[in-house]
Design a protein around this motif. Structure first.
Motif, PDB file in Angstrom:
ATOM      1  N   TRP B  75       0.774  -1.108   0.002  1.00 34.42           N
ATOM      2  CA  TRP B  75      -0.024   0.071  -0.111  1.00 34.42           C
ATOM      3  C   TRP B  75       0.911   1.187  -0.218  1.00 34.42           C
ATOM      4  N   MET B  76       0.709   2.063  -1.082  1.00 34.63           N
ATOM      5  CA  MET B  76       1.293   3.425  -0.897  1.00 34.63           C
ATOM      6  C   MET B  76       0.292   4.642  -0.676  1.00 34.63           C
ATOM      7  N   PRO B  77       0.285   5.128   0.593  1.00 35.98           N
ATOM      8  CA  PRO B  77      -0.695   6.082   0.759  1.00 35.98           C
ATOM      9  C   PRO B  77      -0.470   7.377   0.145  1.00 35.98           C
ATOM     10  N   GLN B  78      -1.329   8.147  -0.118  1.00 31.10           N
ATOM     11  CA  GLN B  78      -1.399   9.546  -0.752  1.00 31.10           C
ATOM     12  C   GLN B  78      -0.391  10.375  -0.022  1.00 31.10           C
ATOM     13  N   GLN B  79      -0.401  10.380   1.381  1.00 30.40           N
ATOM     14  CA  GLN B  79       0.545  11.218   1.916  1.00 30.40           C
ATOM     15  C   GLN B  79       1.738  10.665   1.850  1.00 30.40           C
ATOM     16  N   ARG B  80       2.682  11.303   1.378  1.00 28.72           N
ATOM     17  CA  ARG B  80       4.205  10.928   1.193  1.00 28.72           C
ATOM     18  C   ARG B  80       5.061  11.128   2.405  1.00 28.72           C
ATOM     19  N   GLU B  81       5.029  10.519   3.428  1.00 26.13           N
ATOM     20  CA  GLU B  81       5.772  10.903   4.550  1.00 26.13           C
ATOM     21  C   GLU B  81       6.991  10.044   4.561  1.00 26.13           C
ATOM     22  N   ILE B  82       8.085  10.751   4.803  1.00 28.31           N
ATOM     23  CA  ILE B  82       9.430  10.270   5.219  1.00 28.31           C
ATOM     24  C   ILE B  82       9.863  11.003   6.262  1.00 28.31           C
ATOM     25  N   ALA B  83       9.589  10.251   7.606  1.00 27.40           N
ATOM     26  CA  ALA B  83       9.602  11.016   8.920  1.00 27.40           C
ATOM     27  C   ALA B  83      11.321  11.455   9.201  1.00 27.40           C
ATOM     28  N   TRP B  84      12.062  10.572   8.740  1.00 27.87           N
ATOM     29  CA  TRP B  84      13.518  10.570   9.251  1.00 27.87           C
ATOM     30  C   TRP B  84      14.420  10.811   7.980  1.00 27.87           C
ATOM     31  N   PRO B  85      15.565  11.404   8.194  1.00 26.52           N
ATOM     32  CA  PRO B  85      16.523  11.687   7.084  1.00 26.52           C
ATOM     33  C   PRO B  85      17.451  10.306   6.722  1.00 26.52           C
ATOM     34  N   VAL B  86      16.441   9.334   6.394  1.00 27.63           N
ATOM     35  CA  VAL B  86      17.444   7.742   6.129  1.00 27.63           C
ATOM     36  C   VAL B  86      17.795   7.896   4.620  1.00 27.63           C
ATOM     37  N   ASP B  87      18.829   7.025   4.399  1.00 23.03           N
ATOM     38  CA  ASP B  87      19.155   6.916   3.092  1.00 23.03           C
ATOM     39  C   ASP B  87      18.190   5.910   2.166  1.00 23.03           C
ATOM     40  N   VAL B  88      18.179   6.253   1.001  1.00 23.63           N
ATOM     41  CA  VAL B  88      17.115   5.623   0.307  1.00 23.63           C
ATOM     42  C   VAL B  88      17.038   3.991   0.195  1.00 23.63           C
ATOM     43  N   GLN B  89      18.530   3.654   0.287  1.00 22.56           N
ATOM     44  CA  GLN B  89      18.446   2.018   0.602  1.00 22.56           C
ATOM     45  C   GLN B  89      17.779   1.589   1.731  1.00 22.56           C
ATOM     46  N   THR B  90      17.658   2.378   2.777  1.00 19.15           N
ATOM     47  CA  THR B  90      17.287   1.941   3.846  1.00 19.15           C
ATOM     48  C   THR B  90      15.509   2.002   3.873  1.00 19.15           C
ATOM     49  N   LEU B  91      15.288   3.110   3.311  1.00 19.79           N
ATOM     50  CA  LEU B  91      13.816   3.171   2.896  1.00 19.79           C
ATOM     51  C   LEU B  91      13.193   2.445   2.322  1.00 19.79           C
ATOM     52  N   VAL B  92      13.813   2.003   1.337  1.00 17.25           N
ATOM     53  CA  VAL B  92      13.375   1.048   0.512  1.00 17.25           C
ATOM     54  C   VAL B  92      13.402  -0.409   1.033  1.00 17.25           C
ATOM     55  N   THR B  93      14.016  -0.688   2.018  1.00 14.70           N
ATOM     56  CA  THR B  93      14.271  -1.916   2.453  1.00 14.70           C
ATOM     57  C   THR B  93      12.933  -2.055   3.594  1.00 14.70           C
ATOM     58  N   LEU B  94      12.539  -1.045   3.765  1.00 13.48           N
ATOM     59  CA  LEU B  94      11.379  -1.147   4.711  1.00 13.48           C
ATOM     60  C   LEU B  94      10.305  -1.955   3.952  1.00 13.48           C
ATOM     61  N   GLY B  95      10.213  -1.843   2.975  1.00 13.75           N
ATOM     62  CA  GLY B  95       9.079  -2.572   2.261  1.00 13.75           C
ATOM     63  C   GLY B  95       9.318  -4.092   2.483  1.00 13.75           C
ATOM     64  N   ARG B  96      10.436  -4.458   2.841  1.00 15.29           N
ATOM     65  CA  ARG B  96      10.706  -6.028   3.280  1.00 15.29           C
ATOM     66  C   ARG B  96      10.228  -6.452   4.445  1.00 15.29           C
ATOM     67  N   THR B  97       9.696  -5.501   5.367  1.00 18.58           N
ATOM     68  CA  THR B  97       9.188  -5.659   6.810  1.00 18.58           C
ATOM     69  C   THR B  97       8.320  -6.654   6.915  1.00 18.58           C
ATOM     70  N   PRO B  98       7.388  -6.780   6.001  1.00 23.39           N
ATOM     71  CA  PRO B  98       6.216  -8.069   6.340  1.00 23.39           C
ATOM     72  C   PRO B  98       7.030  -9.571   5.984  1.00 23.39           C
ATOM     73  N   HIS B  99       8.194  -9.397   5.169  1.00 23.97           N
ATOM     74  CA  HIS B  99       8.776 -10.685   5.128  1.00 23.97           C
ATOM     75  C   HIS B  99       9.880 -11.111   6.159  1.00 23.97           C
ATOM     76  N   LEU B 100       9.994 -10.164   7.005  1.00 29.23           N
ATOM     77  CA  LEU B 100      10.955 -10.764   8.110  1.00 29.23           C
ATOM     78  C   LEU B 100      10.299 -11.057   9.157  1.00 29.23           C
ATOM     79  N   SER B 101      10.816 -12.101   9.825  1.00 29.27           N
ATOM     80  CA  SER B 101      10.219 -12.362  11.097  1.00 29.27           C
ATOM     81  C   SER B 101      10.894 -11.199  12.299  1.00 29.27           C
TER      82      SER B 101
END
Lengths: 327, 252
Positions: B75-101
């Protein structure tokens, strides 16, 4: 990252040993450490085990707790200006302690003061939850926390206002400045289980806080249970901040400044910031408590005064830097 | 195979019907555009279908546990929120959250998914940049990459191409089209009917909380329908280059 972990733990270890070595009794470092570890029945052993060790342990635990709770609160609210006191726990714990001092409970009942403070913290967190609801947004939590903080502060002022004798008022004011002086192993025993429990709860939030970088909607859609996260955050913060305030009084700025200071060193990731801030908070509080004993050993300088004196300008500098980066 | 099924779906908030009587299903290989005027209920439809807000009726996604849902739909919400100044790699890796125990670190296959997403969104050279310092359009692409890295059968995005330059708007719609041709499905809400006409395989029209049309762009974007729902006159023509849709004027 591992270099940061290594550096921070070395710093904490060095400050912990220094904290054990500093005090009014003239004791050499090696002599003191020997007495601490080997034991025996000389006065050195008493000084080390009953006076300096609990003080250093409390500095370590409370500093770590405040740093951790600050990082968790900032991560959850996605606001670098959030502080663990925001949900009203430290204010209501202070009110409990002040009532204990005022009524004489602190003097007549063993451990009446920390227990009353814990009771206050419990009541405060209960009220915040009742006001904000178990579900709901971060905004309702902030509003409920501010309301409870304001109420607790007003009641504390009322107690001071109506205080019949100036000595009680004096005692209350000094207690509220926060200190680790004259604490015993019993205080450690009261605070340690709660800080440990709350620390484990807050430490488990890393993944969820990371996901919250993308906002509540996206985090929830990625499988983060926001209701659970919020409850764990509230109870974890209440446990560590309540316990810290109960044994050491109100110590500000550690939970605010430390996460802010360390954020650039962990790539701004809220999950990593949790443990880093725990170490950083421990280092800051141990250093401040050493400073209290070194700068004005005769005047009983209060720990909370030093953290605020150091923290406030540091914080202003950080805000200035943040503004320059246009963040 | 059905990736999303809504049956007699309705959302009521503060006593007002935001959405009522919606039934639809999305299978594999579809690029579904959700169109409709402001306030028609596009965002509400997607959020409620995901189970993020309370609803009546049945949604196959809302019935899943949060973790299962994270593997079924991104799900990509309309509100484009990036709360912290993380790097792009880290941010995109968040997408893997549901696949990690819990407590598990990203594995090589997670990194591979992140690389594929960055590559698709043309962001490989942005990997180490700080996400909050990128431009609005670049941030939007990073957030799309985050959703792609989740590698779910269904991707839902709320106005993902708003604020992108024309080249990246077209490129993004083509990426969604490519996902559909790989057998995944994409559901996007958008306001650019021209892009919707050209790239979507199916359009769903919402108006005042109800589903008023559902079908191929040629069937849905008729002059009469557009006049009635959007209050505009438009030029519509099926050409060898695909369906051309150009709004002309407001109906007075």
């Amino acid at each position: 990252m591992s270099r940061l972990a290594l550096g921070l733990s070395a710093l904490v270890a060095a400050l912990f040993v220094t904290a054990l070595a500093v005090g009014p009794a003239p004791l050499g470092i090696w002599h003191g450490l020997q007495a601490l570890i080997a034991g025996g029945d000389g006065p050195e052993v008493l000084v080390m085990r009953e006076i300096r060790l609990p003080r250093a342990l409390l500095g370590l635990m409370i500093g770590g707790a405040l740093g951790l709770a600050g990082a968790a609160m900032q991560g959850y609210l996605r606001n670098p200006l959030a502080d663990p006191g925001l949900i009203g726990v430290s204010g209501s714990a202070a009110l409990g302690a002040v009532l204990a001092l005022q009524t004489g409970l602190a003097a007549t009942v063993a451990l009446g003061l920390p227990l009353a403070a814990l009771g206050g913290a419990l009541l405060g967190v209960g009220l915040v939850l009742a006001l904000a609801g178990p579900r709901g947004s971060s905004l309702t939590l902030i509003l409920a926390g501010i309301a409870i903080s304001a109420l607790a502060a007003a009641l504390t002022s009322l107690v001071l206002n109506l205080s019949p004798n100036p000595f009680a008022a004096n005692e209350i004011v000094f207690w509220m400045m926060g200190s680790l002086a004259d604490r015993s192993m019993t205080h450690v025993a009261i605070a340690a289980p709660l800080i440990l429990l709350g620390g484990v709860m807050l430490g488990s939030l890393g993944r969820g806080l990371d996901a919250l970088t993308l906002g509540e909607d996206a985090a929830e859609a990625m499988g983060v249970n926001l209701t659970r996260l919020r409850l764990v955050l509230i109870f974890g913060t209440a446990a560590v901040v309540g316990a810290a305030t109960a044994v050491a009084g109100a110590i500000g700025f550690v939970g605010l400044v430390v996460p802010h200071l360390l954020r650039p060193l962990v790539g701004a990731r809220p999950g990593r910031l949790l443990w880093a801030s725990a170490f950083g908070g421990a280092a800051m509080l141990l250093a401040a408590d050493i400073a209290v004993r070194v700068i004005l050993p005769a005047r009983d300088l209060k720990l909370g005064v030093v953290t605020a004196l150091v923290g406030a300008p540091l914080f202003l500098h950080l805000i200035y830097r943040t503004r320059q980066e246009g963040l | 195979m059905t990736l999303l099924a809504l049956q007699d779906f309705a959302v009521t908030r503060r006593g007002r019907d935001i959405l009522r009587n919606v039934s639809l299903s999305v299978g594999t290989g579809e690029l579904v555009g959700i169109i409709g005027p402001n306030g028609a209920g596009k965002t509400t439809l997607m959020r409620a279908a995901l189970g993020l807000i309370d609803s009546a009726g049945h949604s196959s996604l809302a019935a899943l546990s949060a973790r299962e849902r994270g593997r079924e739909v991104a799900w990509m919400p309309q509100q484009r929120e990036i709360a912290w100044p993380v790097d792009v790699q880290t941010l995109v890796t968040l997408g893997r959250t549901p696949h990690l125990s819990p407590g598990q670190r990203p594995k090589p296959e997670d990194q591979a998914a992140v690389d594929r997403a960055l590559d698709r969104m043309d962001l490989l050279s942005f990997r180490d940049r700080t996400a909050t310092r990128l431009s609005g359009g670049e941030q939007a692409r990073v957030l799309i990459a985050r959703a792609l890295a989740q590698e779910t059968p269904l991707l839902m995005a709320d106005e993902p191409i708003a604020g992108l330059d024309p080249a990246h708007q077209i490129a993004t719609m083509k990426i969604f089209g490519a996902l559909a041709s790989e057998g995944k499905s994409v559901m996007v809400s958008l306001h650019d009917l021209g892009l919707a006409a050209r790239h979507c395989t199916r359009l769903i029209v919402l108006d005042q909380g109800g589903l008023v049309a559902d079908g191929a762009p040629q069937e849905v974007l008729t002059a009469a329908r557009v006049r009635e729902t959007f209050a505009i006159n438009a030029f519509v023509q099926d050409t060898p280059d695909g369906l051309i849709f150009q709004p002309l004027d407001v109906v007075t």
